[in-house]
Design a protein around this motif. Structure first.
Motif, PDB file in Angstrom:
ATOM      1  N   GLN A 149      -5.019   2.676  -3.927  1.00  0.00           N
ATOM      2  CA  GLN A 149      -5.577   3.329  -5.338  1.00  0.00           C
ATOM      3  C   GLN A 149      -6.485   4.293  -4.939  1.00  0.00           C
ATOM      4  OE1 GLN A 149      -7.988   0.517  -7.622  1.00  0.00           O
ATOM      5  NE2 GLN A 149      -7.433   1.990  -9.524  1.00  0.00           N
ATOM      6  N   ALA A 150      -5.858   5.525  -5.379  1.00  0.00           N
ATOM      7  CA  ALA A 150      -6.762   6.773  -5.182  1.00  0.00           C
ATOM      8  C   ALA A 150      -7.617   7.075  -6.163  1.00  0.00           C
ATOM      9  CB  ALA A 150      -5.711   8.073  -4.886  1.00  0.00           C
ATOM     10  N   PRO A 151      -8.604   7.929  -6.259  1.00  0.00           N
ATOM     11  CA  PRO A 151      -9.549   8.052  -7.402  1.00  0.00           C
ATOM     12  C   PRO A 151      -8.737   8.723  -8.454  1.00  0.00           C
ATOM     13  CG  PRO A 151     -10.511   9.061  -5.435  1.00  0.00           C
ATOM     14  CD  PRO A 151      -9.255   8.625  -5.056  1.00  0.00           C
ATOM     15  N   GLY A 152      -8.899   7.983  -9.871  1.00  0.00           N
ATOM     16  CA  GLY A 152      -8.523   8.698 -10.926  1.00  0.00           C
ATOM     17  C   GLY A 152      -7.184   8.128 -11.092  1.00  0.00           C
TER      18      GLY A 152
ATOM     19  N   ARG B  58      -3.712   1.567  -9.532  1.00  0.00           N
ATOM     20  CA  ARG B  58      -3.485   0.831  -8.051  1.00  0.00           C
ATOM     21  C   ARG B  58      -1.955   0.745  -8.044  1.00  0.00           C
ATOM     22  NH1 ARG B  58      -6.555  -4.174  -5.989  1.00  0.00           N
ATOM     23  NH2 ARG B  58      -8.278  -2.548  -6.232  1.00  0.00           N
ATOM     24  N   GLU B  59      -1.200   1.095  -7.090  1.00  0.00           N
ATOM     25  CA  GLU B  59       0.204   1.136  -7.067  1.00  0.00           C
ATOM     26  C   GLU B  59       0.627   0.341  -5.621  1.00  0.00           C
ATOM     27  OE1 GLU B  59       2.051   5.002  -6.134  1.00  0.00           O
ATOM     28  OE2 GLU B  59       0.504   5.468  -4.479  1.00  0.00           O
ATOM     29  N   LEU B  60       1.870  -0.125  -5.811  1.00  0.00           N
ATOM     30  CA  LEU B  60       2.681  -0.946  -4.513  1.00  0.00           C
ATOM     31  C   LEU B  60       2.821  -0.092  -3.617  1.00  0.00           C
ATOM     32  CD1 LEU B  60       3.790  -3.565  -3.293  1.00  0.00           C
ATOM     33  CD2 LEU B  60       5.970  -3.004  -4.464  1.00  0.00           C
ATOM     34  N   VAL B  61       2.568  -0.090  -2.252  1.00  0.00           N
ATOM     35  CA  VAL B  61       2.883   0.752  -1.201  1.00  0.00           C
ATOM     36  C   VAL B  61       4.134   0.235  -0.530  1.00  0.00           C
ATOM     37  CG1 VAL B  61       2.499   1.835   0.973  1.00  0.00           C
ATOM     38  CG2 VAL B  61       0.971   1.634  -1.029  1.00  0.00           C
ATOM     39  N   ALA B  62       3.866  -1.219  -0.201  1.00  0.00           N
ATOM     40  CA  ALA B  62       5.334  -1.929   0.528  1.00  0.00           C
ATOM     41  C   ALA B  62       4.899  -3.395   0.442  1.00  0.00           C
ATOM     42  CB  ALA B  62       5.161  -1.439   1.912  1.00  0.00           C
ATOM     43  N   ALA B  63       6.034  -4.309   0.472  1.00  0.00           N
ATOM     44  CA  ALA B  63       5.832  -5.522   0.428  1.00  0.00           C
ATOM     45  C   ALA B  63       6.674  -6.283   1.059  1.00  0.00           C
ATOM     46  CB  ALA B  63       6.193  -6.089  -1.231  1.00  0.00           C
TER      47      ALA B  63
ATOM     48  N   ASP C  89      -1.640  10.564   0.757  1.00  0.00           N
ATOM     49  CA  ASP C  89      -1.742   9.151   1.136  1.00  0.00           C
ATOM     50  C   ASP C  89      -2.998   8.597   1.084  1.00  0.00           C
ATOM     51  OD1 ASP C  89       1.056   8.869   1.568  1.00  0.00           O
ATOM     52  OD2 ASP C  89       0.747   9.905   3.486  1.00  0.00           O
ATOM     53  N   THR C  90      -3.920   9.801   0.882  1.00  0.00           N
ATOM     54  CA  THR C  90      -5.402   9.340   0.988  1.00  0.00           C
ATOM     55  C   THR C  90      -5.658   8.273  -0.129  1.00  0.00           C
ATOM     56  OG1 THR C  90      -6.299  11.349   1.962  1.00  0.00           O
ATOM     57  CG2 THR C  90      -7.918  10.177   0.858  1.00  0.00           C
ATOM     58  N   ALA C  91      -6.260   7.203   0.304  1.00  0.00           N
ATOM     59  CA  ALA C  91      -6.453   6.015  -0.957  1.00  0.00           C
ATOM     60  C   ALA C  91      -7.334   5.108  -0.314  1.00  0.00           C
ATOM     61  CB  ALA C  91      -5.270   5.575  -1.634  1.00  0.00           C
ATOM     62  N   VAL C  92      -7.764   3.925  -1.034  1.00  0.00           N
ATOM     63  CA  VAL C  92      -8.127   2.571  -0.374  1.00  0.00           C
ATOM     64  C   VAL C  92      -6.916   1.780  -0.567  1.00  0.00           C
ATOM     65  CG1 VAL C  92      -9.730   0.734  -0.774  1.00  0.00           C
ATOM     66  CG2 VAL C  92     -10.275   2.993  -1.354  1.00  0.00           C
ATOM     67  N   TYR C  93      -6.726   1.193   0.640  1.00  0.00           N
ATOM     68  CA  TYR C  93      -5.401   0.488   0.912  1.00  0.00           C
ATOM     69  C   TYR C  93      -6.278  -1.051   1.033  1.00  0.00           C
ATOM     70  CZ  TYR C  93      -2.475   4.384   1.838  1.00  0.00           C
ATOM     71  OH  TYR C  93      -1.746   5.479   1.966  1.00  0.00           O
ATOM     72  N   TYR C  94      -5.333  -1.771  -0.084  1.00  0.00           N
ATOM     73  CA  TYR C  94      -5.586  -3.249  -0.278  1.00  0.00           C
ATOM     74  C   TYR C  94      -4.395  -4.234   0.330  1.00  0.00           C
ATOM     75  CZ  TYR C  94      -9.332  -1.523  -3.248  1.00  0.00           C
ATOM     76  OH  TYR C  94     -10.321  -0.623  -3.822  1.00  0.00           O
ATOM     77  N   CYS C  95      -4.672  -5.253   0.843  1.00  0.00           N
ATOM     78  CA  CYS C  95      -4.133  -6.119   1.418  1.00  0.00           C
ATOM     79  C   CYS C  95      -3.745  -7.181   0.290  1.00  0.00           C
ATOM     80  CB  CYS C  95      -4.536  -6.914   2.603  1.00  0.00           C
ATOM     81  SG  CYS C  95      -3.327  -8.452   3.225  1.00  0.00           S
ATOM     82  N   ASN C  96      -2.428  -7.676  -0.198  1.00  0.00           N
ATOM     83  CA  ASN C  96      -2.403  -8.621  -1.296  1.00  0.00           C
ATOM     84  C   ASN C  96      -1.373  -9.790  -0.771  1.00  0.00           C
ATOM     85  OD1 ASN C  96       0.282  -9.267  -3.325  1.00  0.00           O
ATOM     86  ND2 ASN C  96      -1.796  -9.014  -4.237  1.00  0.00           N
ATOM     87  N   VAL C  97      -1.629 -11.005  -1.034  1.00  0.00           N
ATOM     88  CA  VAL C  97      -1.062 -12.075  -0.898  1.00  0.00           C
ATOM     89  C   VAL C  97      -0.750 -12.888  -2.276  1.00  0.00           C
ATOM     90  CG1 VAL C  97      -0.838 -14.534   0.141  1.00  0.00           C
ATOM     91  CG2 VAL C  97      -1.706 -12.539   1.282  1.00  0.00           C
ATOM     92  N   ARG C  98       0.545 -13.134  -2.513  1.00  0.00           N
ATOM     93  CA  ARG C  98       1.080 -13.655  -3.933  1.00  0.00           C
ATOM     94  C   ARG C  98       1.556 -14.926  -3.492  1.00  0.00           C
ATOM     95  NH1 ARG C  98       1.802 -12.296  -9.111  1.00  0.00           N
ATOM     96  NH2 ARG C  98       1.097 -10.025  -8.489  1.00  0.00           N
ATOM     97  N   LEU C  99       0.919 -16.181  -3.964  1.00  0.00           N
ATOM     98  CA  LEU C  99       1.402 -17.528  -3.857  1.00  0.00           C
ATOM     99  C   LEU C  99       2.389 -17.895  -5.060  1.00  0.00           C
ATOM    100  CD1 LEU C  99      -1.707 -19.526  -2.334  1.00  0.00           C
ATOM    101  CD2 LEU C  99       0.187 -18.276  -1.188  1.00  0.00           C
TER     102      LEU C  99
ATOM    103  N   TYR D  24      -4.341 -13.215  -4.104  1.00  0.00           N
ATOM    104  CA  TYR D  24      -5.383 -12.839  -3.546  1.00  0.00           C
ATOM    105  C   TYR D  24      -5.343 -11.478  -2.903  1.00  0.00           C
ATOM    106  CZ  TYR D  24      -6.040 -17.935  -3.401  1.00  0.00           C
ATOM    107  OH  TYR D  24      -5.887 -19.233  -3.928  1.00  0.00           O
ATOM    108  N   TRP D  25      -6.619 -10.790  -2.970  1.00  0.00           N
ATOM    109  CA  TRP D  25      -7.021  -9.518  -2.438  1.00  0.00           C
ATOM    110  C   TRP D  25      -7.952  -9.428  -1.452  1.00  0.00           C
ATOM    111  CZ3 TRP D  25      -3.755  -5.530  -4.705  1.00  0.00           C
ATOM    112  CH2 TRP D  25      -3.075  -5.860  -5.726  1.00  0.00           C
ATOM    113  N   GLY D  26      -7.613  -8.338  -0.391  1.00  0.00           N
ATOM    114  CA  GLY D  26      -8.561  -8.108   0.236  1.00  0.00           C
ATOM    115  C   GLY D  26      -9.893  -6.942  -0.190  1.00  0.00           C
ATOM    116  N   GLN D  27     -10.718  -6.800   0.693  1.00  0.00           N
ATOM    117  CA  GLN D  27     -11.834  -5.764   0.110  1.00  0.00           C
ATOM    118  C   GLN D  27     -11.268  -4.440   0.105  1.00  0.00           C
ATOM    119  OE1 GLN D  27     -15.314  -7.020   2.177  1.00  0.00           O
ATOM    120  NE2 GLN D  27     -16.077  -8.280   0.419  1.00  0.00           N
ATOM    121  N   GLY D  28     -10.198  -4.236   1.026  1.00  0.00           N
ATOM    122  CA  GLY D  28      -9.587  -2.697   1.072  1.00  0.00           C
ATOM    123  C   GLY D  28     -10.205  -1.946   2.100  1.00  0.00           C
ATOM    124  N   THR D  29      -9.571  -1.040   2.564  1.00  0.00           N
ATOM    125  CA  THR D  29      -9.646  -0.267   3.842  1.00  0.00           C
ATOM    126  C   THR D  29      -9.435   1.236   3.433  1.00  0.00           C
ATOM    127  OG1 THR D  29      -9.815   0.362   6.085  1.00  0.00           O
ATOM    128  CG2 THR D  29      -7.626  -0.605   5.132  1.00  0.00           C
ATOM    129  N   GLN D  30     -10.363   2.332   3.714  1.00  0.00           N
ATOM    130  CA  GLN D  30     -10.306   3.646   3.366  1.00  0.00           C
ATOM    131  C   GLN D  30      -9.535   4.087   4.339  1.00  0.00           C
ATOM    132  OE1 GLN D  30     -11.602   5.447   0.624  1.00  0.00           O
ATOM    133  NE2 GLN D  30     -10.148   6.815   1.558  1.00  0.00           N
TER     134      GLN D  30
END
Length: 116
Positions: free
Chosen positions: A39-42, A45-50, A89-99, A105-111
């Protein structure tokens, strides 16, 4: 109890590479879909890869050919190798797990910041 912890973000010049990692704990994840969103400012949130539990992958068109997602079920980790990085590509990147549909579940994100 379920926790996702991302690492590997940082600042890199355009054309460079970064490797993101996500460590999952507190559950059984080998059958779960795992992925990376950003997710970039403004922006939305978008899927990058799964990647599914059996290794099927899906990538956003904007990163195809540059990013690679992988997982290690023995270690409950999912990784994202990012090459040929661009300023967009600048954004906060979030890890995601879907049961399942209702348990995500989501991680806190990494810049990730890519300079031109």
């Amino acid at each position: 109890q379920v926790q996702l912890v991302e690492s590997g973000g940082g600042l890199v010049q355009a054309g460079g590479s970064l490797r993101l990692s996500c460590a999952a704990s507190g559950g059984i994840f080998r059958f779960a879909d795992m992925g990376w969103y950003r997710q970039a400012p403004g922006k939305q949130r978008e899927l990058v890869a799964a990647i599914t539990g059996i290794g099927r992958t899906n990538y956003a068109d904007s990163v195809k050919g540059r990013f690679t997602i992988s997982r290690d079920n023995a270690k409950n980790t999912v990784n994202l190798q990012m090459n040929s990085l661009k300023p967009e590509d600048t954004a906060v990147y979030y890890c995601n797990v879907r049961l399942n549909r209702d348990l995500v579940y989501w991680g806190q994100g990494t810049q990730v910041t890519v300079s031109s």
